[in-house]
Design a protein around this motif. Sequence first.
Motif, PDB file in Angstrom:
ATOM      1  N   TYR A  61     -12.706   5.628  39.542  1.00  0.00           N
ATOM      2  CA  TYR A  61     -13.804   6.857  39.052  1.00  0.00           C
ATOM      3  C   TYR A  61     -14.551   6.088  37.712  1.00  0.00           C
ATOM      4  O   TYR A  61     -15.323   7.126  37.143  1.00  0.00           O
ATOM      5  CB  TYR A  61     -12.652   7.735  37.994  1.00  0.00           C
ATOM      6  N   GLY A  62     -14.808   4.912  37.699  1.00  0.00           N
ATOM      7  CA  GLY A  62     -15.734   4.478  36.928  1.00  0.00           C
ATOM      8  C   GLY A  62     -15.673   4.210  35.364  1.00  0.00           C
ATOM      9  O   GLY A  62     -16.149   3.806  34.679  1.00  0.00           O
ATOM     10  N   ALA A  63     -14.402   4.518  34.982  1.00  0.00           N
ATOM     11  CA  ALA A  63     -14.142   4.054  33.588  1.00  0.00           C
ATOM     12  C   ALA A  63     -13.686   2.560  33.187  1.00  0.00           C
ATOM     13  O   ALA A  63     -13.586   1.957  34.142  1.00  0.00           O
ATOM     14  CB  ALA A  63     -12.659   5.062  33.251  1.00  0.00           C
ATOM     15  N   ARG A  64     -13.852   2.390  31.976  1.00  0.00           N
ATOM     16  CA  ARG A  64     -13.211   1.163  31.396  1.00  0.00           C
ATOM     17  C   ARG A  64     -12.178   0.993  30.934  1.00  0.00           C
ATOM     18  O   ARG A  64     -11.894   1.827  29.940  1.00  0.00           O
ATOM     19  CB  ARG A  64     -14.350   0.693  30.620  1.00  0.00           C
ATOM     20  N   CYS A  65     -11.187   0.349  31.365  1.00  0.00           N
ATOM     21  CA  CYS A  65      -9.803   0.214  30.698  1.00  0.00           C
ATOM     22  C   CYS A  65      -9.873  -1.108  29.866  1.00  0.00           C
ATOM     23  O   CYS A  65     -10.020  -2.278  30.270  1.00  0.00           O
ATOM     24  CB  CYS A  65      -8.657   0.036  31.798  1.00  0.00           C
TER      25      CYS A  65
ATOM     26  N   GLN B 173     -14.167   5.143  28.067  1.00  0.00           N
ATOM     27  CA  GLN B 173     -13.244   3.919  27.554  1.00  0.00           C
ATOM     28  C   GLN B 173     -11.762   4.335  27.364  1.00  0.00           C
ATOM     29  O   GLN B 173     -11.597   5.099  26.573  1.00  0.00           O
ATOM     30  CB  GLN B 173     -13.856   3.311  26.563  1.00  0.00           C
ATOM     31  N   VAL B 174     -10.948   3.945  28.001  1.00  0.00           N
ATOM     32  CA  VAL B 174      -9.434   4.183  28.239  1.00  0.00           C
ATOM     33  C   VAL B 174      -8.736   2.963  27.443  1.00  0.00           C
ATOM     34  O   VAL B 174      -8.700   1.628  28.010  1.00  0.00           O
ATOM     35  CB  VAL B 174      -9.030   4.356  29.453  1.00  0.00           C
ATOM     36  N   PHE B 175      -8.001   3.067  26.120  1.00  0.00           N
ATOM     37  CA  PHE B 175      -7.261   2.043  25.797  1.00  0.00           C
ATOM     38  C   PHE B 175      -5.926   2.158  26.475  1.00  0.00           C
ATOM     39  O   PHE B 175      -5.115   3.090  26.132  1.00  0.00           O
ATOM     40  CB  PHE B 175      -7.114   2.063  24.341  1.00  0.00           C
ATOM     41  N   MET B 176      -5.535   1.290  27.286  1.00  0.00           N
ATOM     42  CA  MET B 176      -4.162   1.473  27.846  1.00  0.00           C
ATOM     43  C   MET B 176      -3.130   0.635  27.302  1.00  0.00           C
ATOM     44  O   MET B 176      -3.476  -0.660  27.106  1.00  0.00           O
ATOM     45  CB  MET B 176      -4.523   0.939  29.368  1.00  0.00           C
TER      46      MET B 176
END
Lengths: 453, 453
Positions: A178-182, A157-160
């Motif tokens: 790539y399947g990550a959650r932003c 999980q990326v906090f953008m």
Amino acid sequence: MTDSIKYLLDERRIPSTWYNLVADLPTPPPPVLHPGTLKPVGPDDLAPLFPMALILQEVTGAREVEIPRPVRDIYRQWRPSPLFRARRLERVLETPARIYYKYEGVSPAGSHKPNTAVAQAFYNKEAGTKRITTETGAGQWGSALAYAGALFGIEVQVFMVRVSYQQKPYRRALMETYGARCTPSPSSETQSGRAILAQQADHPGSLGIAISEAVEVAASRDDTKYALGSVLNHVLLHQTVIGQEAMAQMEMADDSPDILVGCTGGGSNFSGLVFPFLGSQLRRGKKYRIVAVEPAACPSLTRGKYAYDFGDTGHLTPLTKMHTLGSTFIPPGFHAGGLRYHGMAPLVSHLKELGLIEAVAYHQTACFEAGVTFARAEGIVPAPEANHAVKGAIDEALRCKRDGVSRAILFNLCGHGHFDMQAYADYFSGRLVDQPYDEQALAAALSALPAVA
Amino acid sequence: MTDSIKYLLDERRIPSTWYNLVADLPTPPPPVLHPGTLKPVGPDDLAPLFPMALILQEVTGAREVEIPRPVRDIYRQWRPSPLFRARRLERVLETPARIYYKYEGVSPAGSHKPNTAVAQAFYNKEAGTKRITTETGAGQWGSALAYAGALFGIEVQVFMVRVSYQQKPYRRALMETYGARCTPSPSSETQSGRAILAQQADHPGSLGIAISEAVEVAASRDDTKYALGSVLNHVLLHQTVIGQEAMAQMEMADDSPDILVGCTGGGSNFSGLVFPFLGSQLRRGKKYRIVAVEPAACPSLTRGKYAYDFGDTGHLTPLTKMHTLGSTFIPPGFHAGGLRYHGMAPLVSHLKELGLIEAVAYHQTACFEAGVTFARAEGIVPAPEANHAVKGAIDEALRCKRDGVSRAILFNLCGHGHFDMQAYADYFSGRLVDQPYDEQALAAALSALPAVA
């Protein structure tokens, strides 16, 4: 006409260990402090955030740390990365200098970041971590961790930073591919995010806020850890594959650098290139001039204070001694988002204090001008961050020309600019300008530094 | 766990010659005809457009054509390109197939296109050409030629399909970073462009129109030549470095492909991979199944007519016999812009007629689904064009699983998707849909084919 030359190592020469500069330093860097007690933190204090293997790497004094086999297996996808002698650029500049660059843009995410992302994902997988949280500004780090997470089957999980989330849909699309959650930050998923949103519902976000959110989520869940893409000792350690390979490649070229140049935001690509060379110098080898190039709009090494400070805006991290502009300082928007951080890696800051490295700051239009010169000569379009290193190297080469001396200059081309073409479009259209930071805001941020005796 | 494996050749093994399939064919392809006389064109007819060295390569029957030293020197910047065994993808698919891919995205422009762009720029430089004109749709070819022009100091003018010029500012910024001039097409700089604009001032343009403009400018100036990024024999010839390297790399892997897969627009990346294998088959070697994968929205091989046709809309080019949808056919907009051409390379068309290759067509959403599966397994995000090859390879691997047989599948991953992330963003948001072509428009375009006995 002699063309630019590539020096490529056989893949059996991917380093088998990471190099730890701390083992060769005359004095160790100051300890990391707990913000409540102001006492040095121990491994257990960090255990909610990182797997123990990484915590031990953070504090180890061993000169060499073995690279696990599965990490080396993945490194082989793009490592050893090439090192080039930039003969075409030398001709364009009409310089007697010999210009070399190590090129880290060949990784799947397009920068040096996977060197540590893969290692961090590996140790988390070993420790049973199900999910890793992190923050990202421009998106280089977030996409590198998304890539590594995909390979190891770990949720990311990326906090953008919200303004980047809105303005840079392509980096976000890469992370999602790539399947990550932003998650745009500030978000309503955390206390720190909700506190900011309550004050300002349309807050554009900052790296410091995104770190607070990622740390908070990781600290609150047993199966979740946090990952940082720069600044920390273990991150810099993982990047030393760059410099170790470069040393072998300079030997292949039958040359040795006199001047080493890297761009600095948090300090990881710079450290990756220079630590192995500096280590050899400290063990009584050749002395190098080492130049850190930073953005004039966020000049922690050249204008910051060497002091204990928080790594995030929400003050959830421990205190580290570093060159800092203050954790509440918000730099102006500029295109090298990867260099837009208020602090500098404690190890790099320590080297500056010891007089082992120099630092210089440039504004972005001069860096883009250098990047375009480089692209037309060498055929590779650098990332805006890397343009700072290009500018530093070109200026050293022009100094050689002025002084009529030949020096070998080696710089780290830490990433390509494929995801940053809007910045180049802005440069060509004249929309890219140099924004100075706010002197008053800097003074205020520096005066608000935590009091540590 | 056994990871995906990279097979990398030493750079001394960059091929020293290009391979010419024509030398091994049972029958030669039909001649290119002058549209006025309907007689075969001679070298002199093409001299206004191309340097003589390339014209001679277009018609040569020699099996091997030497690669000039300066071209090989530049190839070394990224060649030999890696070949991977996709073990992680095999595991995800749970297939007994052995999947290999040759990766051409490592070039500075991110695709296979520089293999021919560098060669074409070299021969033009030798012939004293000051300026090269070309056309580009999605921008892969335009940026490859811009890169090559920068290295040789040749001015490059790219006529970019107007709708792409407006919608893809990043590819345009890449070309401009390399120093090329981009002109939205149709433009007022040419007769063909002005004729179109007079009919429709806001015409979105097409590849066929852009070719007409680039050809017209080149034909009207002595110091200016034209370059094409696919379709022609000499372009396909230059791409055979791909397949020659792949043959050596498959030997390194101690394996041999049973099935070869490539995507086809004009046919150049497909030909680059398969021609060397096919040549060995024709010289009584192993028989391969060879599959060309094309977009269902522009299906020249599976739905086109094998007939003489023009290469452009303005009918300035000679006539070539090929699988064509008609030079006036405008395919619907889809994201694999590099595959959006009405015709197919005459050599590839000839192979189809000889029964030496198969062809299959897929819609784009299925291709993006395959591309995302590939990216999450192997860590590389393919270009939309390359996703067609990925889809073809995955379908063959799943057939192996169904049939319980192990086959070696080799496909060409001709480029990365870094400049195409909008397409991925559209895919994830559900905005990417499959647009069928207009059956009536196809019938009309086919009925308007030039009459050649």
